[in-house]
Design a protein around this motif. Structure first.
Motif, PDB file in Angstrom:
ATOM      1  N   PHE A   1      -1.042   7.087   4.584  1.00  0.00           N
ATOM      2  CA  PHE A   1      -2.018   7.427   3.544  1.00  0.00           C
ATOM      3  C   PHE A   1      -3.165   8.257   4.127  1.00  0.00           C
ATOM      4  O   PHE A   1      -3.546   9.293   3.573  1.00  0.00           O
ATOM      5  CB  PHE A   1      -2.545   6.138   2.900  1.00  0.00           C
ATOM      6  CG  PHE A   1      -3.589   6.370   1.850  1.00  0.00           C
ATOM      7  CD1 PHE A   1      -3.256   6.935   0.635  1.00  0.00           C
ATOM      8  CD2 PHE A   1      -4.908   6.026   2.087  1.00  0.00           C
ATOM      9  CE1 PHE A   1      -4.217   7.153  -0.334  1.00  0.00           C
ATOM     10  CE2 PHE A   1      -5.882   6.249   1.123  1.00  0.00           C
ATOM     11  CZ  PHE A   1      -5.535   6.811  -0.096  1.00  0.00           C
ATOM     12  N   ILE A   2      -3.701   7.815   5.265  1.00  0.00           N
ATOM     13  CA  ILE A   2      -4.803   8.527   5.905  1.00  0.00           C
ATOM     14  C   ILE A   2      -4.327   9.870   6.442  1.00  0.00           C
ATOM     15  O   ILE A   2      -5.032  10.878   6.364  1.00  0.00           O
ATOM     16  CB  ILE A   2      -5.427   7.662   7.022  1.00  0.00           C
ATOM     17  CG1 ILE A   2      -5.960   6.355   6.427  1.00  0.00           C
ATOM     18  CG2 ILE A   2      -6.525   8.405   7.746  1.00  0.00           C
ATOM     19  CD1 ILE A   2      -6.953   6.556   5.300  1.00  0.00           C
ATOM     20  N   LYS A   3      -3.104   9.902   6.975  1.00  0.00           N
ATOM     21  CA  LYS A   3      -2.561  11.155   7.478  1.00  0.00           C
ATOM     22  C   LYS A   3      -2.396  12.161   6.336  1.00  0.00           C
ATOM     23  O   LYS A   3      -2.684  13.350   6.486  1.00  0.00           O
ATOM     24  CB  LYS A   3      -1.226  10.911   8.179  1.00  0.00           C
ATOM     25  CG  LYS A   3      -0.725  12.097   8.937  1.00  0.00           C
ATOM     26  CD  LYS A   3       0.443  11.723   9.813  1.00  0.00           C
ATOM     27  CE  LYS A   3       0.719  12.832  10.787  1.00  0.00           C
ATOM     28  NZ  LYS A   3       1.632  12.424  11.830  1.00  0.00           N
ATOM     29  N   THR A   4      -1.964  11.677   5.172  1.00  0.00           N
ATOM     30  CA  THR A   4      -1.809  12.549   4.011  1.00  0.00           C
ATOM     31  C   THR A   4      -3.160  13.107   3.556  1.00  0.00           C
ATOM     32  O   THR A   4      -3.282  14.305   3.270  1.00  0.00           O
ATOM     33  CB  THR A   4      -1.139  11.784   2.853  1.00  0.00           C
ATOM     34  OG1 THR A   4       0.103  11.250   3.304  1.00  0.00           O
ATOM     35  CG2 THR A   4      -0.910  12.679   1.655  1.00  0.00           C
ATOM     36  N   ILE A   5      -4.175  12.258   3.499  1.00  0.00           N
ATOM     37  CA  ILE A   5      -5.506  12.724   3.093  1.00  0.00           C
ATOM     38  C   ILE A   5      -6.064  13.704   4.124  1.00  0.00           C
ATOM     39  O   ILE A   5      -6.684  14.708   3.763  1.00  0.00           O
ATOM     40  CB  ILE A   5      -6.457  11.532   2.863  1.00  0.00           C
ATOM     41  CG1 ILE A   5      -5.997  10.745   1.641  1.00  0.00           C
ATOM     42  CG2 ILE A   5      -7.889  12.015   2.657  1.00  0.00           C
ATOM     43  CD1 ILE A   5      -6.829   9.525   1.344  1.00  0.00           C
TER      44      ILE A   5
END
Length: 177
Positions: A79-83
């Motif tokens: 999730f953080i990598k996507t953001i």
């Protein structure tokens, strides 16, 4: 492409970047994104702050390179990598929109604002005590660094005549104090 860039609103782009960076700031994410976007929010509000807008544009463009390095060296939650990847993608049109806005305001990016060996320009900061970096007058009675020194000032009180020096006492004699 140029029409698309000119149609972008730099204030909304930097606001979205700030919000996305704020979400990732709680997790293991690039720590420089939130301060850069917050600086961009402040810089874009002032219509005559060309130097701040240039600094923001260069910092945001440089952080794109750092994002690529950070993403290749760190493994984190999907999730953080996507953001973080979305923030990276958002930075490209933001840099282009701010560069276009700067050109419309009359700023140039050639030579980073330095003309050959000429480093003089408007004073951006001043040192405490009235010593300024380049140009401008001294303040509060202080002299600027580049101003010539003044000559000696006359004394306001005339000098007193010298007092006579007492003669030394004879050796072995007693003296009274």
């Amino acid at each position: 492409m140029a029409d698309f860039i000119q149609a972008l609103d730099p204030s909304k782009l930097v606001l979205v970047g700030s919000a996305m960076s704020f979400v990732t700031s709680v997790f293991v994410a690039p720590v420089y994104n939130l301060p850069i976007f917050l600086f961009g929010m402040l810089a874009q509000e002032s219509p005559d702050a060309l130097q701040s807008l240039k600094a923001f544009t260069f910092m945001l463009g440089g952080s794109i390179f750092f994002d690529v390095i950070w993403l290749s060296n760190n493994s984190q939650n999907w999730f953080i990598k996507t953001i973080t990847i979305l923030i990276l993608i958002l930075k490209l049109p933001t840099v282009l929109a701010f560069a276009t806005a700067l050109r419309q305001r009359g700023a140039s990016f050639s030579g980073l604002g330095v003309r050959g060996n000429d480093l003089s320009g408007a004073t951006v900061w001043s040192m405490p005590g009235g010593f300024t970096s380049f140009g401008g007058g001294g303040r509060d009675g202080y002299q600027n660094v580049e101003d010539p020194a003044e000559g000696p000032k006359p004394l306001s009180v005339p000098p007193q005549p010298a007092q006579p020096v007492p003669a030394p006492a004879a050796p072995g004699a007693y003296q009274t104090v």
